[in-house]
Design an enzyme around this catalytic site. Structure first.
Site, short mmCIF file in Angstrom:
data_model
loop_
_atom_site.label_atom_id
_atom_site.label_comp_id
_atom_site.label_asym_id
_atom_site.label_seq_id
_atom_site.Cartn_x
_atom_site.Cartn_y
_atom_site.Cartn_z
N GLU A 256 67.28 91.15 2.74
CA GLU A 256 68.32 91.91 3.47
C GLU A 256 68.50 93.20 2.70
O GLU A 256 69.06 93.20 1.61
CB GLU A 256 69.64 91.13 3.47
N CYS A 290 75.88 98.44 3.43
CA CYS A 290 74.53 98.63 3.95
C CYS A 290 74.58 99.12 5.40
O CYS A 290 73.62 99.69 5.89
CB CYS A 290 73.75 97.33 3.85
P1 NAD Z 1 70.07 96.53 -6.20
O1 NAD Z 1 68.81 96.37 -5.43
O2 NAD Z 1 70.10 97.52 -7.30
O3 NAD Z 1 70.47 95.13 -6.88
C1 NAD Z 1 70.70 93.96 -6.12
C2 NAD Z 1 70.55 92.76 -7.01
O4 NAD Z 1 69.19 92.66 -7.45
C3 NAD Z 1 71.40 92.76 -8.27
O5 NAD Z 1 71.86 91.45 -8.52
C4 NAD Z 1 70.41 93.22 -9.34
O6 NAD Z 1 70.78 92.79 -10.64
C5 NAD Z 1 69.14 92.53 -8.87
N1 NAD Z 1 67.88 93.16 -9.31
C6 NAD Z 1 67.65 94.46 -9.56
N2 NAD Z 1 66.33 94.65 -9.86
C7 NAD Z 1 65.72 93.43 -9.75
C8 NAD Z 1 64.37 92.98 -9.92
N3 NAD Z 1 63.38 93.81 -10.22
N4 NAD Z 1 64.12 91.67 -9.71
C9 NAD Z 1 65.10 90.81 -9.35
N5 NAD Z 1 66.40 91.18 -9.21
C10 NAD Z 1 66.71 92.48 -9.40
O7 NAD Z 1 71.22 96.80 -5.13
P2 NAD Z 1 72.78 97.09 -5.39
O8 NAD Z 1 72.94 98.48 -5.90
O9 NAD Z 1 73.39 95.97 -6.14
O10 NAD Z 1 73.34 97.00 -3.88
C11 NAD Z 1 73.30 98.05 -2.98
C12 NAD Z 1 72.13 97.92 -2.02
O11 NAD Z 1 72.20 96.68 -1.33
C13 NAD Z 1 72.13 98.99 -0.94
O12 NAD Z 1 70.83 99.48 -0.75
C14 NAD Z 1 72.61 98.23 0.30
O13 NAD Z 1 72.19 98.81 1.51
C15 NAD Z 1 72.02 96.89 0.07
N6 NAD Z 1 72.74 95.87 0.84
C16 NAD Z 1 72.11 95.30 1.92
C17 NAD Z 1 72.80 94.36 2.70
C18 NAD Z 1 72.16 93.73 3.92
O14 NAD Z 1 72.68 92.71 4.37
N7 NAD Z 1 71.09 94.28 4.48
C19 NAD Z 1 74.10 94.00 2.36
C20 NAD Z 1 74.69 94.61 1.26
C21 NAD Z 1 74.00 95.54 0.49
#
Ligand code: NAD
Length: 489
Positions: A256, A290
């Protein structure tokens, strides 16, 4: 959460095999109140040894859980919802501080998370397996949906409770165990609270583990051989990395991801109504959802009035400490996100964009912003901004609007505002995204709807209802020969 003896149970700890304990490495992570920039508390940071222990406990506990009668699983999910509802006020106050959101968003999260649990309780009794016809009249064939095993869940910081719950609740309902890695920005409402309410509800030990940590813990979780599937909610950039590793490991992976969502205002729309929908879609929770509308595409005949109405609304919004109910927007989550957004805005302005309203931040408090003349090749237009910034551009026809909306690799959600519902529906059908809303905000979600995106916004990973059955179970074909088979040798 504020009470000391309650906090002592989780302070500096991780949650493994039914209890809070210190992580192997002894490392902790301080969690900030995002407006006051003061510590709320600390959680433990999981090491790879902790991950091994958590996955081991999950694997050991899962088969017996899957074998429980459906109503046993359902009653635990309902009890978890009741435990959350009993703490609604305290948990919402925590979300306000930990995510920097206004109270209305926090209340929505608590209510939404409880709904996820109730919906998941209903999933336990769904008839999800079926009988399939066979060429051989003696062969009785069943396509069975069975749990995937241990689900690794990785979640972001913006809606930590609801986005954690929308994985944990259906995964447990369908007989899986879960290892949850919440964002390091929000491990309390995104992790500790879930551990606490499920423990109170009587979930057997080992079925839910909460392992706070950063990128390295997430990477180790994705790669761990004991984890059968990964459910990831977060940025498209991280999602691509996770999909690469999961692909190499041949592991089911639900993503997602982010969006570059558009709101189209057609020439028959009521401008003030459209501006209200546009304002909420662009600035709600500082534009950090998002499903934020980061592109406003407006019929030229309404364009000037729409920009003026949006700017008026921006001016009227108070930005500040979200514990003060007079504020409509709180702080950005951290300096990195603020600087990224400010950089994108400044670059667009250097390339010819005009800031009509806002455009600056006082500390982490970013003013709601309206910007016009945005070059279509600027990052501000072409990428997810994740800040309260509304770029607006005029178009000369419905066809031009549709082409612009679809001119992106993303495809999460789009919106159409019109005075003609049939026209709105026709346009909605031409927009390439997993969700489209006519005459409403782009920021909609409910526990039972098929929430999710296409293209760079998601892969599988639809949340809600039947989509959860697809995600959290796999198919097994069982045949039983009730006649007498004859083979040549
Ligand atoms: P992010 O991708 O930086 O991090 C998300 C999670 O992934 C965190 O727990 C982080 O620690 C972990 N992570 C980071 N790098 C990783 C790796 N290489 N391997 C495994 N885990 C890793 O995102 P964020 O800044 O926390 O959240 C914002 C983003 O989330 C925005 O792009 C937003 O659009 C998206 N989002 C999408 C939805 C949806 O339902 N489509 C909902 C909410 C947020």
């Amino acid at each position: 959460m504020q009470e000391l003896e309650q906090r002592a149970a989780w302070d500096g700890k991780i949650f493994v095999d039914g209890g809070f304990r210190a992580p192997e490495g002894g490392e902790t992570l301080t969690v900030l109140d995002k407006a006051a920039r003061e510590p709320i508390g600390a959680v433990g940071v999981a090491s790879t040894a902790d991950l091994d222990a958590a996955v081991g406990a999950a694997k050991a506990a899962q088969p017996a859980w899957a074998a429980e009668p459906y109503d046993v699983r359902a009653s635990i999910l309902r009890a978890a919802a009741a435990a959350l509802q009993a703490r609604a006020d305290e948990v919402a106050s925590l979300i306000v501080r930990e995510t920097g959101s206004i109270r209305g968003k926090a209340d929505y999260e608590v209510g939404g998370a409880a709904n996820e649990l109730f919906e998941a309780a209903g999933l336990t009794s769904r008839a999800i397996s079926h009988i399939i016809p066979s060429h051989d009249p003696g062969r009785y064939s069943i396509a069975e949906r069975i749990p995937r095993g241990v689900v690794g869940a990785i979640t972001p910081w913006n809606f930590p409770l609801i986005l954690g719950m929308r994985v944990v609740a259906p995964a447990l309902a369908l007989g899986n165990a879960v290892v949850l890695k919440p964002s390091p920005e929000t491990p309390i409402s995104g992790g500790v609270v879930l551990a606490e309410i499920f423990a109170e509800a009587g979930l057997p030990a080992g079925l839910l583990q909460v392992l706070p940590g950063g990128v390295d813990v997430g990477e180790a979780l994705v790669a761990h051989p004991g984890v059968s599937m990964i459910h990831f909610t977060g940025s498209t950039r991280t999602g691509r990395k996770i999909a690469e590793v999961a692909g190499r490991e041949l592991k089911h992976c639900s993503l997602e991801l982010g969006g570059d969502n558009a709101l189209v205002v057609l020439d028959d729309a009521d401008v003030d109504h459209a501006a209200m929908i546009g304002a909420w879609s662009a600035w709600h929770y500082q534009g950090q959802t998002c499903i934020t509308a980061g592109r406003h595409i407006v019929a030229r005949s309404l364009y000037d009035r729409y920009v003026a109405a949006l700017a008026e609304r921006a001016k009227a919004i108070a930005v500040g400490d979200p514990t003060d109910a007079s504020n409509g927007l709180g702080p950005m989550i951290n300096e990195t996100q603020r600087d990224r957004a400010q950089g994108m805005l400044d670059a667009a302005v250097s390339a010819g964009a005009t800031v009509v309203e806002g455009g600056t931040a006082d500390g982490l408090f970013f003013r709601p912003t309206v910007v016009t003349d945005v070059p279509l090749d600027s990052e501000l237009w072409a990428e997810e901004i994740f800040a309260p910034v509304a770029p607006v551009i005029p178009v000369d026809s419905e066809e031009e609007a549709i082409a612009l909306v679809n001119d992106t690799p993303y495809g999460l959600v789009n919106g159409v505002v019109t005075g003609d519902l049939a026209r709105g529906q026709r346009v909605a059908e031409k927009l390439r995204s997993g969700m489209v809303h006519v005459n409403d905000s782009t920021c909609l979600d409910e526990a039972h709807v098929p929430f999710g995106g296409v293209g760079a916004s998601g892969l599988g990973g639809r949340a809600g209802g039947d989509a959860n059955i697809e995600e959290f179970t796999e198919t097994r074909w069982i045949s039983v020969q009730r006649g007498q088979v004859e083979y040549p040798y």
